[in-house]
Design an enzyme around this catalytic site. Structure first.
Site, PDB file in Angstrom:
ATOM      1  N   GLY A 135      -1.949 -14.826  -3.659  1.00  0.00           N
ATOM      2  CA  GLY A 135      -2.085 -13.952  -4.811  1.00  0.00           C
ATOM      3  C   GLY A 135      -2.952 -12.751  -4.569  1.00  0.00           C
ATOM      4  N   HIS A 158      -3.619 -13.796  11.475  1.00  0.00           N
ATOM      5  CA  HIS A 158      -3.135 -13.576  10.110  1.00  0.00           C
ATOM      6  C   HIS A 158      -3.440 -12.184   9.576  1.00  0.00           C
ATOM      7  CE1 HIS A 158      -2.044 -14.686   6.034  1.00  0.00           C
ATOM      8  NE2 HIS A 158      -3.255 -14.391   5.577  1.00  0.00           N
ATOM      9  N   ALA A 160       0.842  -1.208   0.000  1.00  0.00           N
ATOM     10  CA  ALA A 160       0.000   0.000   0.000  1.00  0.00           C
ATOM     11  C   ALA A 160       0.874   1.254   0.000  1.00  0.00           C
ATOM     12  CB  ALA A 160      -0.936  -0.006   1.214  1.00  0.00           C
ATOM     13  N   HIS A 218      -5.684 -17.590  10.207  1.00  0.00           N
ATOM     14  CA  HIS A 218      -5.530 -18.457   9.033  1.00  0.00           C
ATOM     15  C   HIS A 218      -5.506 -19.903   9.512  1.00  0.00           C
ATOM     16  CE1 HIS A 218      -4.069 -20.112   5.268  1.00  0.00           C
ATOM     17  NE2 HIS A 218      -4.145 -18.917   4.707  1.00  0.00           N
ATOM     18  N   ARG A 265     -12.418 -11.695   5.907  1.00  0.00           N
ATOM     19  CA  ARG A 265     -11.874 -11.328   4.593  1.00  0.00           C
ATOM     20  C   ARG A 265     -11.813 -12.533   3.655  1.00  0.00           C
ATOM     21  NH1 ARG A 265      -6.477 -11.279   2.375  1.00  0.00           N
ATOM     22  NH2 ARG A 265      -5.812 -12.192   4.336  1.00  0.00           N
ATOM     23  N   ALA A 281       3.197 -12.331   1.310  1.00  0.00           N
ATOM     24  CA  ALA A 281       1.939 -12.775   0.693  1.00  0.00           C
ATOM     25  C   ALA A 281       2.232 -13.872  -0.319  1.00  0.00           C
ATOM     26  CB  ALA A 281       1.233 -11.599   0.039  1.00  0.00           C
ATOM     27  N   LEU A 322      -4.482  -7.609  -0.927  1.00  0.00           N
ATOM     28  CA  LEU A 322      -3.520  -6.942  -1.814  1.00  0.00           C
ATOM     29  C   LEU A 322      -4.271  -6.045  -2.800  1.00  0.00           C
ATOM     30  CD1 LEU A 322      -0.879  -9.746  -2.560  1.00  0.00           C
ATOM     31  CD2 LEU A 322      -0.759  -7.892  -0.897  1.00  0.00           C
ATOM     32  N   ASP A 334       0.985  -0.340  15.064  1.00  0.00           N
ATOM     33  CA  ASP A 334       1.402   1.033  15.405  1.00  0.00           C
ATOM     34  C   ASP A 334       0.444   2.101  14.880  1.00  0.00           C
ATOM     35  OD1 ASP A 334       3.562  -0.449  16.187  1.00  0.00           O
ATOM     36  OD2 ASP A 334       5.051   0.650  15.016  1.00  0.00           O
ATOM     37  N   LYS A 346       9.687   1.696   9.316  1.00  0.00           N
ATOM     38  CA  LYS A 346      10.424   1.437  10.554  1.00  0.00           C
ATOM     39  C   LYS A 346      11.482   0.363  10.393  1.00  0.00           C
ATOM     40  CE  LYS A 346       7.151  -1.600  12.929  1.00  0.00           C
ATOM     41  NZ  LYS A 346       6.382  -1.787  14.149  1.00  0.00           N
TER      42      LYS A 346
HETATM   43  P1  FAD Z   1       2.280  -4.066   5.305  1.00  0.00           P
HETATM   44  O1  FAD Z   1       2.653  -4.806   4.107  1.00  0.00           O
HETATM   45  O2  FAD Z   1       2.216  -4.830   6.572  1.00  0.00           O
HETATM   46  O3  FAD Z   1       3.301  -2.862   5.493  1.00  0.00           O
HETATM   47  C1  FAD Z   1       3.297  -2.067   6.648  1.00  0.00           C
HETATM   48  C2  FAD Z   1       4.529  -1.192   6.632  1.00  0.00           C
HETATM   49  O4  FAD Z   1       4.445  -0.217   7.653  1.00  0.00           O
HETATM   50  C3  FAD Z   1       5.822  -1.937   6.892  1.00  0.00           C
HETATM   51  O5  FAD Z   1       6.789  -1.458   6.008  1.00  0.00           O
HETATM   52  C4  FAD Z   1       6.177  -1.562   8.328  1.00  0.00           C
HETATM   53  O6  FAD Z   1       7.558  -1.618   8.598  1.00  0.00           O
HETATM   54  C5  FAD Z   1       5.666  -0.134   8.356  1.00  0.00           C
HETATM   55  N1  FAD Z   1       5.358   0.383   9.696  1.00  0.00           N
HETATM   56  C6  FAD Z   1       4.548  -0.139  10.632  1.00  0.00           C
HETATM   57  N2  FAD Z   1       4.509   0.640  11.710  1.00  0.00           N
HETATM   58  C7  FAD Z   1       5.307   1.704  11.450  1.00  0.00           C
HETATM   59  C8  FAD Z   1       5.697   2.853  12.189  1.00  0.00           C
HETATM   60  N3  FAD Z   1       5.281   3.085  13.446  1.00  0.00           N
HETATM   61  N4  FAD Z   1       6.527   3.736  11.613  1.00  0.00           N
HETATM   62  C9  FAD Z   1       7.023   3.538  10.361  1.00  0.00           C
HETATM   63  N5  FAD Z   1       6.692   2.451   9.622  1.00  0.00           N
HETATM   64  C10 FAD Z   1       5.844   1.552  10.171  1.00  0.00           C
HETATM   65  N6  FAD Z   1      -3.177 -10.918   1.176  1.00  0.00           N
HETATM   66  C11 FAD Z   1      -3.587 -11.164  -0.080  1.00  0.00           C
HETATM   67  O7  FAD Z   1      -4.392 -10.418  -0.634  1.00  0.00           O
HETATM   68  N7  FAD Z   1      -3.089 -12.231  -0.766  1.00  0.00           N
HETATM   69  C12 FAD Z   1      -2.196 -13.100  -0.218  1.00  0.00           C
HETATM   70  O8  FAD Z   1      -1.752 -14.038  -0.865  1.00  0.00           O
HETATM   71  C13 FAD Z   1      -1.773 -12.871   1.121  1.00  0.00           C
HETATM   72  N8  FAD Z   1      -0.911 -13.712   1.711  1.00  0.00           N
HETATM   73  C14 FAD Z   1      -0.424 -13.397   2.957  1.00  0.00           C
HETATM   74  C15 FAD Z   1       0.556 -14.197   3.536  1.00  0.00           C
HETATM   75  C16 FAD Z   1       1.116 -13.853   4.756  1.00  0.00           C
HETATM   76  C17 FAD Z   1       2.176 -14.724   5.370  1.00  0.00           C
HETATM   77  C18 FAD Z   1       0.671 -12.680   5.417  1.00  0.00           C
HETATM   78  C19 FAD Z   1       1.280 -12.276   6.723  1.00  0.00           C
HETATM   79  C20 FAD Z   1      -0.320 -11.892   4.860  1.00  0.00           C
HETATM   80  C21 FAD Z   1      -0.879 -12.252   3.634  1.00  0.00           C
HETATM   81  N9  FAD Z   1      -1.863 -11.465   3.048  1.00  0.00           N
HETATM   82  C22 FAD Z   1      -2.284 -11.736   1.779  1.00  0.00           C
HETATM   83  C23 FAD Z   1      -2.289 -10.217   3.663  1.00  0.00           C
HETATM   84  C24 FAD Z   1      -1.526  -9.069   2.991  1.00  0.00           C
HETATM   85  O9  FAD Z   1      -0.213  -9.473   2.721  1.00  0.00           O
HETATM   86  C25 FAD Z   1      -1.498  -7.840   3.848  1.00  0.00           C
HETATM   87  O10 FAD Z   1      -2.768  -7.548   4.321  1.00  0.00           O
HETATM   88  C26 FAD Z   1      -1.017  -6.650   3.031  1.00  0.00           C
HETATM   89  O11 FAD Z   1       0.191  -6.976   2.414  1.00  0.00           O
HETATM   90  C27 FAD Z   1      -0.884  -5.429   3.910  1.00  0.00           C
HETATM   91  O12 FAD Z   1      -0.188  -4.455   3.187  1.00  0.00           O
HETATM   92  P2  FAD Z   1       0.043  -3.022   3.807  1.00  0.00           P
HETATM   93  O13 FAD Z   1       0.865  -2.296   2.821  1.00  0.00           O
HETATM   94  O14 FAD Z   1      -1.224  -2.462   4.268  1.00  0.00           O
HETATM   95  O15 FAD Z   1       0.895  -3.322   5.140  1.00  0.00           O
HETATM   96  C1  SIN Z   2      -2.894 -17.508   1.488  1.00  0.00           C
HETATM   97  O1  SIN Z   2      -2.125 -17.593   0.531  1.00  0.00           O
HETATM   98  O2  SIN Z   2      -3.472 -18.455   2.015  1.00  0.00           O
HETATM   99  C2  SIN Z   2      -3.124 -16.176   2.071  1.00  0.00           C
HETATM  100  C3  SIN Z   2      -4.033 -15.453   1.201  1.00  0.00           C
HETATM  101  C4  SIN Z   2      -4.612 -14.294   1.926  1.00  0.00           C
HETATM  102  O3  SIN Z   2      -4.373 -14.119   3.121  1.00  0.00           O
HETATM  103  O4  SIN Z   2      -5.329 -13.550   1.259  1.00  0.00           O
END
Ligand code: FAD
Ligand code: SIN
Length: 541
Positions: free
Chosen positions: A53, A345, A16, A237, A380, A50, A386, A216, A39
């Site tokens: 997909g 998760h 994001a 999960h 969800r 992730a 993503l 945070d 951070k």
């Molecule tokens: P994040 O990717 O978590 O990024 C947060 C960022 O903020 C990080 O860089 C962190 O360091 C920074 N940050 C946090 N606090 C602070 C602070 N106080 N100051 C400065 N920086 C800070 N979703 C799907 O749609 N498909 C999938 O296949 C999928 N697989 C997944 C597999 C795993 C193992 C996990 C854990 C999640 C998965 N998800 C999946 C969920 C998805 O990956 C996340 O919901 C999504 O990537 C969140 O993106 P984001 O950019 O909002 O946050």
């Molecule tokens: C997974 O690959 O099972 C995670 C997918 C998701 O959290 O959306």
């Protein structure tokens, strides 16, 4: 303390935050430039891990439609998903995928150069794009990180934590940050602060989330008076790799079940038919509770996933990361059962936002997992996250184009007071054993605010969290990152327990053993800090 100003500040470098930085930079006039704060190292985030997909309703996929995606998301969301939000995100998916391709993101294609789509639980058709087989997050993040690093208009602060938002009279004027490498604070002023700080998995003993997922952004926004929504909804999960002693659990993607793997006990007896006609592809909350129940009945630490029924060549090609990780633990997924158990998760709740990313505080925006747009409702649908990250990043950038991004000229007394709390050299902070406090909190959340909850467990959780707060008497300045993270974890844990106690029904991922029914009518829950109670009336954007 150093002072700087930027036209836009983005906090967080998951998908994001990275994509927002690129889109804001492309679309918005930035007289004072753009700053990306993270951070850890750029790209270290939940996004990186992730696997399965990203949902995309592509025009060329004739088996799919926006209507079908809306219907699946609504069904999984247990009555709380917002129709307009899903429609907006689904309708924009084709455009964002095509835009991501321009930034160098690649999705897997077949021999005819057509996208490969996979299926995950509760999707009625194959509509999930993936990359690098099961390395979707890493591949997208890698491409976006490269573009961000190459872009000389995006300034990057790594190893820097946002520690407090500078808010006065419901206007966000900037953010106070702490550089963990050098132990210094800086005040960053900006008319547009975008929180993209991700989720909360680390609040729980067992999680698929990496170390930085400590909630945070949620704590910062709540303390600044933002309206928070649906904080009781934590997604567990069903299939994280359950290896002794490993509390940060590697994920075994739902896509493995999507390709045909079966859940079973140690003797190979499949059990999902007992719980739901859709068996392994029932919504995530149902499969999680089924696994949890089987583990309890068999007094076992895990159940098993049998992927040996999938063609071994396909398994290796589709799931290279999972195959490799399991082999490191002596598990050959083409032959052996994989020990799996539920783990925290994803966070469905968050800072309440509209589709422009606006929160209830002017000048403060939220996107990605930290935001609650109403897309996911109570549960969800896999791979919708993503997609939400990229569509909302795209949308906030589009909105910022329409407003005047002037940095404030005068600093109010209230903001000076916030800054002074961190400037005060006379505050002597004694060291606290954070590691042991954190373990206690993670145990409380897992045992009392976990997959199954009830009034007794939640009241107990609240009492225990209250006692931990007494052992950690810091509400603003802390000694180091670990303390800031723990300060935030305590705040968010308390909110989740409070909201879970208030929702006297079971819905999606929120399962109350004392209120097992899911009534037809339901409403979102909202919570705002006592000092700001009147704000609830003001969120009409
Ligand atoms: P994040 O990717 O978590 O990024 C947060 C960022 O903020 C990080 O860089 C962190 O360091 C920074 N940050 C946090 N606090 C602070 C602070 N106080 N100051 C400065 N920086 C800070 N979703 C799907 O749609 N498909 C999938 O296949 C999928 N697989 C997944 C597999 C795993 C193992 C996990 C854990 C999640 C998965 N998800 C999946 C969920 C998805 O990956 C996340 O919901 C999504 O990537 C969140 O993106 P984001 O950019 O909002 O946050
Ligand atoms: C997974 O690959 O099972 C995670 C997918 C998701 O959290 O959306």
């Amino acid at each position: 303390m150093k002072y700087t100003k930027y036209s836009t500040v983005i906090i967080g470098s998951g998908i994001a935050g990275l994509y927002a930085a690129l889109k804001v930079q492309q679309q918005v006039k930035l007289p004072d430039g753009i700053l990306l704060i993270t951070k850890s190292r750029l790209g270290e985030s939940n996004s990186r891990y992730a696997q399965g997909g990203m949902v995309a309703v592509m025009k060329e996929n004739k088996t799919d439609s926006v209507a079908s995606h809306i219907s699946d998301t609504i069904k999984a969301g247990a009555g709380l998903s917002e129709f307009n939000t899903i429609k907006f995100i689904s309708e924009n998916s084709d455009a964002v995928v095509k835009d991501l391709l321009k930034f160098g993101v690649q999705f897997d294609k077949d021999d005819d150069n057509k996208f490969c789509y996979t299926k995950e639980a509760a999707h009625s058709v194959r509509r999930i794009l993936h990359s690098g087989g099961d390395a979707t997050g890493r591949m997208i993040e890698h491409a976006l990180c490269q573009k961000v690093r190459e872009n000389e208009n995006i300034e990057i602060y790594e190893q820097t934590d946002a520690v407090e938002l500078l808010v006065d009279s419901n206007e966000c004027k900037g953010v106070l940050v702490f550089n963990n490498d050098i132990g210094e604070y800086e005040t960053v002023y900006s008319p547009a602060i975008i929180l993209a700080t991700g989720g909360i998995g680390q609040l729980y003993k067992y999680t698929t989330n990496p170390k930085g997922a400590t909630g945070d952004g949620l704590a910062l926004a709540y303390n600044a008076g933002a309206i928070m929504q649906d904080m009781e909804f934590v997604q567990f999960h069903p299939t994280a790799l359950a290896i002794d002693g490993d509390e940060n659990r590697f994920l075994i993607s739902e896509a493995v079940r999507g390709e045909g793997a079966k859940l079973c006990d140690a003797d190979g007896n499949e059990f999902m038919a007992k719980y739901d006609d859709r068996k392994e592809l029932a919504p995530r909350d149902i499969v999680t509770r089924a696994n949890f129940n089987e583990m309890k009945e068999n007094n076992s630490e895990n159940v098993y996933l049998n992927a040996a029924c999938i063609d071994s060549k396909k398994l290796a090609k589709r799931f290279p990361t999972i195959s490799k990780k399991c082999l490191e633990h002596g598990i050959d997924i083409t032959r052996d059962f994989i020990p799996v158990a539920p783990a925290a998760h994803y966070f469905m709740g968050g800072i309440k936002t509209n589709l422009k990313g606006e929160t209830s505080i002017n000048g403060l925006y939220a996107i990605g997992e930290v935001a609650s747009t109403g897309l996911h409702g109570g549960n969800r649908l896999a791979s919708n996250s993503l997609l939400e990250c990229v569509v909302c990043a795209y949308s906030v950038a589009k909105y910022l184009k329409t407003i005047d991004l002037k940095t404030p000229k005068q600093i109010s007394e209230k903001i000076k007071q916030i800054i002074d709390k961190y400037n005060d050299e006379d505050i002597i902070l004694e060291e606290i054993d954070i590691k042991s406090l954190k373990t206690k909190l993670q145990d409380i959340m897992w045992n009392y605010v976990g997959i199954l909850r009830n009034e007794k467990s939640l009241v107990e959780a609240n009492e225990l969290i209250y006692r931990l707060k007494a052992d950690f008497p810091r509400s603003s300045k802390c000694l180091n990152r670990e303390e800031y993270e723990f300060r935030n974890m305590l705040t968010v844990s308390g909110l989740i327990a409070d909201c879970a106690l208030s929702r006297k029904e079971s819905r999606g991922a929120h399962f109350r053993t004392d209120y097992p029914e899911t009534p037809e009518n339901c409403i979102h829950s909202c919570i705002v800090k006592d000092d700001f109670l009147d704000k609830e009336k003001n969120f009409v954007k």
